[in-house]
Design a protein around this motif. Structure first.
Motif, PDB file in Angstrom:
ATOM      1  N   UNK A   1      13.151   2.017  -7.081  1.00 32.92           N
ATOM      2  CA  UNK A   1      14.576   1.758  -5.702  1.00 32.92           C
ATOM      3  C   UNK A   1      13.879   3.238  -5.146  1.00 32.92           C
ATOM      4  N   UNK A   2      13.151   4.832  -5.290  1.00 32.08           N
ATOM      5  CA  UNK A   2      12.641   5.020  -4.647  1.00 32.08           C
ATOM      6  C   UNK A   2      11.625   5.001  -3.734  1.00 32.08           C
ATOM      7  N   UNK A   3      10.954   4.500  -4.037  1.00 30.55           N
ATOM      8  CA  UNK A   3       9.892   3.528  -3.901  1.00 30.55           C
ATOM      9  C   UNK A   3      10.350   2.830  -1.850  1.00 30.55           C
ATOM     10  N   UNK A   4      11.278   2.209  -2.392  1.00 23.77           N
ATOM     11  CA  UNK A   4      11.845   1.024  -1.505  1.00 23.77           C
ATOM     12  C   UNK A   4      13.232   2.060  -0.558  1.00 23.77           C
ATOM     13  N   UNK A   5      13.426   2.966  -1.450  1.00 26.55           N
ATOM     14  CA  UNK A   5      13.980   3.689   0.307  1.00 26.55           C
ATOM     15  C   UNK A   5      13.363   5.038   0.955  1.00 26.55           C
ATOM     16  N   UNK A   6      11.773   4.913   0.703  1.00 33.51           N
ATOM     17  CA  UNK A   6      10.781   5.456   1.369  1.00 33.51           C
ATOM     18  C   UNK A   6      10.638   5.060   2.745  1.00 33.51           C
ATOM     19  N   UNK A   7      10.270   3.707   2.182  1.00 36.21           N
ATOM     20  CA  UNK A   7       9.984   2.431   2.834  1.00 36.21           C
ATOM     21  C   UNK A   7      11.019   1.848   3.629  1.00 36.21           C
ATOM     22  N   UNK A   8      12.323   1.652   3.903  1.00 34.68           N
ATOM     23  CA  UNK A   8      13.211   1.749   4.812  1.00 34.68           C
ATOM     24  C   UNK A   8      12.872   3.057   5.629  1.00 34.68           C
ATOM     25  N   UNK A   9      12.996   4.091   5.160  1.00 37.87           N
ATOM     26  CA  UNK A   9      13.061   5.402   6.468  1.00 37.87           C
ATOM     27  C   UNK A   9      11.709   5.601   6.912  1.00 37.87           C
ATOM     28  N   UNK A  10      10.456   4.725   6.410  1.00 36.62           N
ATOM     29  CA  UNK A  10       9.545   4.661   7.577  1.00 36.62           C
ATOM     30  C   UNK A  10       9.456   3.902   8.476  1.00 36.62           C
ATOM     31  N   UNK A  11      10.076   2.467   8.082  1.00 34.47           N
ATOM     32  CA  UNK A  11      10.480   1.875   9.155  1.00 34.47           C
ATOM     33  C   UNK A  11      11.390   2.060  10.022  1.00 34.47           C
ATOM     34  N   UNK A  12      12.720   2.844   9.772  1.00 42.18           N
ATOM     35  CA  UNK A  12      13.272   3.457  10.816  1.00 42.18           C
ATOM     36  C   UNK A  12      12.767   4.273  11.173  1.00 42.18           C
TER      37      UNK A  12
ATOM     38  N   UNK B   1       0.829  -1.442   0.348  1.00 42.74           N
ATOM     39  CA  UNK B   1      -0.099   0.211  -0.063  1.00 42.74           C
ATOM     40  C   UNK B   1       0.637   1.176   0.236  1.00 42.74           C
ATOM     41  N   UNK B   2       2.285   1.268   0.440  1.00 42.28           N
ATOM     42  CA  UNK B   2       3.349   2.394   1.264  1.00 42.28           C
ATOM     43  C   UNK B   2       3.767   2.828  -0.678  1.00 42.28           C
ATOM     44  N   UNK B   3       3.378   1.823  -1.682  1.00 43.21           N
ATOM     45  CA  UNK B   3       3.525   2.153  -2.991  1.00 43.21           C
ATOM     46  C   UNK B   3       2.678   3.037  -3.762  1.00 43.21           C
ATOM     47  N   UNK B   4       1.924   3.366  -3.154  1.00 44.55           N
ATOM     48  CA  UNK B   4       1.117   4.212  -4.009  1.00 44.55           C
ATOM     49  C   UNK B   4       0.566   3.888  -4.767  1.00 44.55           C
TER      50      UNK B   4
END
Length: 274
Positions: free
Chosen positions: A257-268, A196-199
């Motif tokens: 790549x940008x989507x995964x980067x944002x996901x990792x930031x959300x996890x942190x 869902x976070x992918x948009x």
């Protein structure tokens, strides 16, 4: 060609969704990583030999038993097939030993499966297919989401539904075995949240807690939205003009790549709140 990355977790109904996508009116080609994973460990393959070499000495029942119809060296002389329940007991579970064995098995199987997937993608691309479904249980973990224009996660809201479906499908499993298999994979509700976070237009969650008719209706609606955002004529343009296809693929890859980067930031951020 649009890559639809299909994933889920054990006993959430991913195979059912895959069969619906492969049937009319959708008739999408399916690249099934589970089927390829079985193919690359058939007797006589390098994957089979590596598994027998590593697990054989400590797993006496690693191969299916010898019977009247199953000779010692197998029906084709290349070895007896793997005893999957026995291998499963070696790799499913949360202990450090099980995790180590699982990593070894994945290290043998995943590279071989990846090569087979690339071959299948090339065949479908050259045939002018509008879209292809990459049916991969470990889609996020293995990085296939980076190639997917759309990720589709098949999930259930109640973990007990998973357990009951798994034990009904595989009656030989004890409840502990079933629980170990469920726990050995990323929680499907977390996969759904990541999807869902992918948009909108890039991630679709198919909730499969209801009937098959409800599931089919949800899939039909999702495919209609996907066709509107990535119509077949666009695929033909990319096929007829390869530089355009390469550019489109590179753009999708960069976006992911940008989507995964944002996901990792959300996890942190979530971990920082704990």
């Amino acid at each position: 060609m649009l890559f639809i990355g299909l994933t889920g977790s054990i006993a959430t109904g991913k195979s059912t969704v895959s069969s619906i996508l492969a049937s009319p009116p959708h008739s999408l080609p399916i690249i099934d990583a589970d089927i390829l994973a079985r193919k690359v460990v058939e007797p006589g393959t390098s994957g089979y030999n590596a598994i027998v070499k590593y697990f054989g000495p400590t797993t006496p029942d690693l191969l299916v038993p010898v019977t009247d119809s199953m000779p010692v060296d197998g029906v084709n002389g290349k070895g007896r097939p793997l005893n999957r329940p026995a291998l499963g007991r070696r790799v499913f579970g949360s202990s450090e030993e099980r995790k180590k064995d699982r990593d070894v098995l994945n290290g043998i199987v995943h590279p071989a499966v990846r090569r087979e997937v690339y071959k299948a993608i090339l065949r479908n691309y050259l045939s002018g297919t509008w879209a292809v479904v990459l049916d991969v249980p470990l889609l996020f973990e293995s990085g296939w989401d980076r190639l997917s224009g759309v990720v589709m996660v098949v999930a259930v809201r109640d973990p007990e539904v998973q357990m009951q479906r798994l034990m009904a499908r595989d009656p030989h499993l004890t409840r502990e075995d079933a629980q170990n298999r469920v726990l050995s994979q990323t929680d499907v509700r977390l996969k759904a949240k990541r999807c869902e976070a992918r948009g909108k237009g890039k991630g679709v969650v198919i909730w499969n807690d209801g009937s098959k008719e409800e599931l089919k209706a949800e899939i039909d609606a999702a495919l209609a939205d996907i066709r509107r955002s990535s119509p077949p004529w666009w695929n033909w343009m990319c096929l007829l003009c390869p530089p355009l296809g390469v550019a489109a693929g590179a753009w999708v890859y960069w976006q992911n790549i940008q989507i995964n980067k944002r996901w990792r930031e959300m996890e942190l951020e979530e971990k920082a709140k704990l």
